[in-house]
Design a protein around this motif. Structure first.
Motif, short mmCIF file in Angstrom:
data_model
loop_
_atom_site.label_atom_id
_atom_site.label_comp_id
_atom_site.label_asym_id
_atom_site.label_seq_id
_atom_site.Cartn_x
_atom_site.Cartn_y
_atom_site.Cartn_z
N ARG A 10 0.82 -1.21 0.00
CA ARG A 10 0.00 0.00 0.00
C ARG A 10 0.86 1.26 0.00
O ARG A 10 0.57 2.23 -0.71
CB ARG A 10 -0.92 0.00 1.23
CG ARG A 10 -2.34 0.30 0.85
CD ARG A 10 -3.27 0.32 2.04
NE ARG A 10 -3.40 -0.99 2.65
CZ ARG A 10 -3.45 -1.22 3.95
NH1 ARG A 10 -3.40 -0.23 4.81
NH2 ARG A 10 -3.58 -2.43 4.41
N GLU A 14 0.98 4.24 -2.88
CA GLU A 14 0.72 5.65 -2.54
C GLU A 14 1.91 6.53 -2.91
O GLU A 14 1.74 7.62 -3.46
CB GLU A 14 0.41 5.76 -1.04
CG GLU A 14 -0.08 7.11 -0.62
CD GLU A 14 -1.41 7.50 -1.23
OE1 GLU A 14 -1.65 8.71 -1.38
OE2 GLU A 14 -2.21 6.61 -1.57
N ARG A 17 1.97 6.97 -6.70
CA ARG A 17 0.94 7.91 -7.15
C ARG A 17 1.36 9.36 -6.86
O ARG A 17 1.25 10.23 -7.72
CB ARG A 17 -0.38 7.59 -6.44
CG ARG A 17 -1.57 8.29 -7.01
CD ARG A 17 -2.89 7.87 -6.37
NE ARG A 17 -3.04 6.43 -6.18
CZ ARG A 17 -2.98 5.78 -5.00
NH1 ARG A 17 -2.80 6.45 -3.89
NH2 ARG A 17 -3.11 4.48 -4.94
N GLU A 18 1.86 9.61 -5.67
CA GLU A 18 2.26 10.98 -5.31
C GLU A 18 3.49 11.44 -6.09
O GLU A 18 3.56 12.59 -6.51
CB GLU A 18 2.50 11.09 -3.80
CG GLU A 18 1.24 11.06 -2.99
CD GLU A 18 0.25 12.15 -3.37
OE1 GLU A 18 0.66 13.27 -3.69
OE2 GLU A 18 -0.96 11.87 -3.33
N ILE A 85 2.09 12.75 1.98
CA ILE A 85 1.89 11.45 2.62
C ILE A 85 2.38 11.54 4.06
O ILE A 85 3.51 11.95 4.31
CB ILE A 85 2.66 10.33 1.89
CG1 ILE A 85 2.22 10.22 0.45
CG2 ILE A 85 2.45 9.01 2.59
CD1 ILE A 85 3.00 9.21 -0.33
#
Length: 127
Positions: A10, A14, A17-18, A85
């Motif tokens: 996960r 993330e 994506r960022e 994040i």
């Protein structure tokens, strides 16, 4: 190779994506090719290091310039990642050029050429 936990998987998704959003929308370095994509991200379980595999559509000079531009912007990218994040540690990012897509395209071309030559030779033989 170690099996990733669900949490690590996960976190990888993330971060990928960022990083894509940061590189696409916030970095204005002219060396970075606009056709740059993040292929994969591997964050270490202790969240200290991150390998980002980069694919650049273009020639070899464009790829080298993009990697140089990303390496010079590592601090800025890491700061933006920390704000986007909420992790215990913001990983230190290492950009690696991934040429697997380019390799696959070249292999497909070679196979197509061989098939074309083979079918041409077969047609000549049958005549």
């Amino acid at each position: 190779m170690r099996k990733n936990s669900i949490k690590n998987t996960r976190v990888n998704g993330e971060v990928q994506r960022e990083l894509s959003n940061i590189i696409r929308g916030e970095i204005k370095d002219p060396r970075i090719n606009p056709m740059t994509s993040i292929v994969a991200v591997e964050v270490s379980p202790d969240l200290k290091m991150c390998k980002a595999y980069i694919s650049v559509l273009g020639d070899e000079k464009s790829q080298e310039d993009t990697i140089k531009g990303l390496r010079s912007a590592e601090g800025y990218i890491r700061t933006k990642l920390a704000k986007a994040i909420n992790l215990r540690n913001t990983p230190e990012i290492k950009f690696v050029l991934d040429q697997s897509i380019e390799y696959g395209v070249n292999m497909s071309k070679i196979i197509a050429d061989i098939n074309q030559k083979d079918s041409k030779a077969e047609d000549d033989y049958n005549e």
